[in-house]
Enzyme design. Structure first.
Site, PDB file in Angstrom:
ATOM      1  N   SER A  35       0.845  -1.182   0.000  1.00 37.35           N
ATOM      2  CA  SER A  35       0.000   0.000   0.000  1.00 37.35           C
ATOM      3  C   SER A  35       0.883   1.235   0.000  1.00 37.35           C
ATOM      4  O   SER A  35       2.069   1.168   0.346  1.00 37.35           O
ATOM      5  CB  SER A  35      -0.905   0.010   1.243  1.00 37.35           C
ATOM      6  OG  SER A  35      -1.621   1.228   1.347  1.00 37.35           O
ATOM      7  N   TYR A  56       4.566  -0.316  -2.357  1.00 41.49           N
ATOM      8  CA  TYR A  56       4.528  -1.002  -3.641  1.00 41.49           C
ATOM      9  C   TYR A  56       5.936  -1.366  -4.101  1.00 41.49           C
ATOM     10  O   TYR A  56       6.186  -2.493  -4.535  1.00 41.49           O
ATOM     11  CB  TYR A  56       3.845  -0.122  -4.693  1.00 41.49           C
ATOM     12  CG  TYR A  56       2.407   0.218  -4.383  1.00 41.49           C
ATOM     13  CD1 TYR A  56       1.505  -0.772  -3.993  1.00 41.49           C
ATOM     14  CD2 TYR A  56       1.950   1.527  -4.479  1.00 41.49           C
ATOM     15  CE1 TYR A  56       0.184  -0.466  -3.718  1.00 41.49           C
ATOM     16  CE2 TYR A  56       0.627   1.845  -4.203  1.00 41.49           C
ATOM     17  CZ  TYR A  56      -0.247   0.849  -3.817  1.00 41.49           C
ATOM     18  OH  TYR A  56      -1.551   1.153  -3.538  1.00 41.49           O
ATOM     19  N   HIS A  77      -4.312   1.583 -12.098  1.00 39.64           N
ATOM     20  CA  HIS A  77      -4.163   0.196 -12.544  1.00 39.64           C
ATOM     21  C   HIS A  77      -3.006   0.027 -13.516  1.00 39.64           C
ATOM     22  O   HIS A  77      -2.161  -0.867 -13.353  1.00 39.64           O
ATOM     23  CB  HIS A  77      -5.454  -0.282 -13.220  1.00 39.64           C
ATOM     24  CG  HIS A  77      -6.562  -0.575 -12.266  1.00 39.64           C
ATOM     25  ND1 HIS A  77      -7.786  -1.061 -12.669  1.00 39.64           N
ATOM     26  CD2 HIS A  77      -6.642  -0.449 -10.917  1.00 39.64           C
ATOM     27  CE1 HIS A  77      -8.566  -1.232 -11.611  1.00 39.64           C
ATOM     28  NE2 HIS A  77      -7.902  -0.852 -10.551  1.00 39.64           N
ATOM     29  N   LYS A  95     -11.130  -4.981 -12.819  1.00 39.70           N
ATOM     30  CA  LYS A  95     -11.686  -4.293 -13.977  1.00 39.70           C
ATOM     31  C   LYS A  95     -11.905  -2.824 -13.628  1.00 39.70           C
ATOM     32  O   LYS A  95     -12.135  -2.486 -12.460  1.00 39.70           O
ATOM     33  CB  LYS A  95     -12.967  -4.989 -14.432  1.00 39.70           C
ATOM     34  CG  LYS A  95     -14.013  -5.195 -13.327  1.00 39.70           C
ATOM     35  CD  LYS A  95     -14.735  -3.922 -12.992  1.00 39.70           C
ATOM     36  CE  LYS A  95     -15.539  -3.956 -11.759  1.00 39.70           C
ATOM     37  NZ  LYS A  95     -15.960  -2.596 -11.300  1.00 39.70           N
TER      38      LYS A  95
END
Length: 329
Positions: A35, A56, A77, A95
């Site tokens: 995170s 990350y 994303h 998605k």
């Protein structure tokens, strides 16, 4: 088969479902959580038994992580998926893979360079019911000319947060519109429709404070049409209908939920109506196993949600969103 060691990128609400059901997968185990907030990652990791946590960059640098689940806001994303691929990790991404066709292509190009799979997590596509529909369409038990109707929507119950933030690709189309569009695209593919010929024919919607709250669209190709609806302001069903030459298929619940895949369809063919019931699976476990199998087999994509369908959905969502937003100006 060796276990796939997973990291979650983004310990939010949907990541809770992934962490809950990953132990039910055949081939996956949770190894790490990442995170922007290391304390948040550590708390999530402790709840679900992950061995390590961090930023990350910390987690992507580890050599004991094989795959990542990207569960952050839509606009991050592509960036995180590409970073993961460049770090040698397979990617399962919520998605939409990215909120534009151009960004989607960037991710897929990165996967090709890395030689690693990327799978877009439209959870209904990984269910036994999706395979049952595909088989009936491939056998031309419902054939062209064909029409699909599908809808998905809910009442968000407020007007703040990421769903209502244009800077975070908020709105109905990118949050839930992809479900009926991906259903229509999969039906078209199974029926033998050339996906490159599937286009947006018409669209309209209601825009408030810069985001689409409700939207409808008509998609069309030779011998195929689809009417799709989505909303974050109104509760809609999860119903989908496929009607064509020789029969029809109806699903009262086409998309299931976060815990269980859909299980029932009504099928009319050759003068006979049948209710078909298939086994249910845990969608997040099924998605994780799809990535594990692609890794094992050296494939870049999942057969359940192949890149051609990811590209087509991205292109159609792009056009739908642009048309609705232009109409609001």
């Amino acid at each position: 088969m060796q276990k796939t060691r997973w990291a979650i990128l983004g310990p939010g609400a949907i990541a809770e479902s992934f962490a809950t059901w990953l132990p039910s997968s055949e081939h996956g185990e949770l190894r790490a959580v990442a995170s922007r907030d290391p304390d948040r990652a550590a708390a999530f990791a402790a709840r679900y038994g992950a061995e390590v946590s961090g930023s990350y960059a910390d987690i992507l640098a580890r050599d004991d992580v094989d795959a990542v689940y990207v569960a952050t806001v839509h606009t991050t994303h592509a960036e995180l998926a590409i970073a993961a691929l460049e770090a040698g990790k397979a990617v399962l991404c919520e998605k939409p893979l990215a909120p534009s066709a151009a960004e989607t292509e960037r991710v897929l190009a990165a996967a090709e360079r890395a030689g690693l799979p990327v799978v877009e997590a439209y959870k209904h596509r990984f269910s036994p019911l999706a395979r049952a529909i595909d088989q009936r369409l491939q056998r031309r038990q419902v054939a062209a000319p064909m029409q699909v109707r599908a809808e998905f929507g809910f009442a968000a119950g407020g007007s703040d947060g990421r769903l209502f933030d244009p800077a975070l690709a908020g709105g109905a189309i990118f949050d839930v519109g992809g479900y009926p569009v991906s259903f229509a695209v999969a039906a078209a593919a199974a029926a033998g429709v050339a996906l490159e010929g599937l286009t947006l024919e018409a669209a309209h919607g209601r825009v408030e404070r810069g985001v689409d709250v409700d939207a409808s669209a008509r998609l069309a190709a030779v011998g195929f049409t689809a009417h799709v609806d989505c909303s974050i302001g109104t509760q809609l069903s999860k119903r989908a209908d496929i009607v064509g030459d020789g029969g029809w298929i109806t699903l009262e619940n086409a998309f299931g939920d976060r815990n269980h895949s859909p299980k029932t369809l009504d099928h009319f063919h050759d003068g006979q109506r049948d209710t078909i019931e298939v086994a249910q699976v845990h969608p997040f476990a099924a998605e994780a196993d799809a990535v594990s199998r692609a890794l094992r087999d050296g494939r870049l994509e999942s057969r359940a949600m192949p890149w051609e369908q990811t590209r087509t959905v991205a292109r159609l969502l792009d056009a739908w969103h642009a048309t609705v937003m232009a109409g609001a100006r």
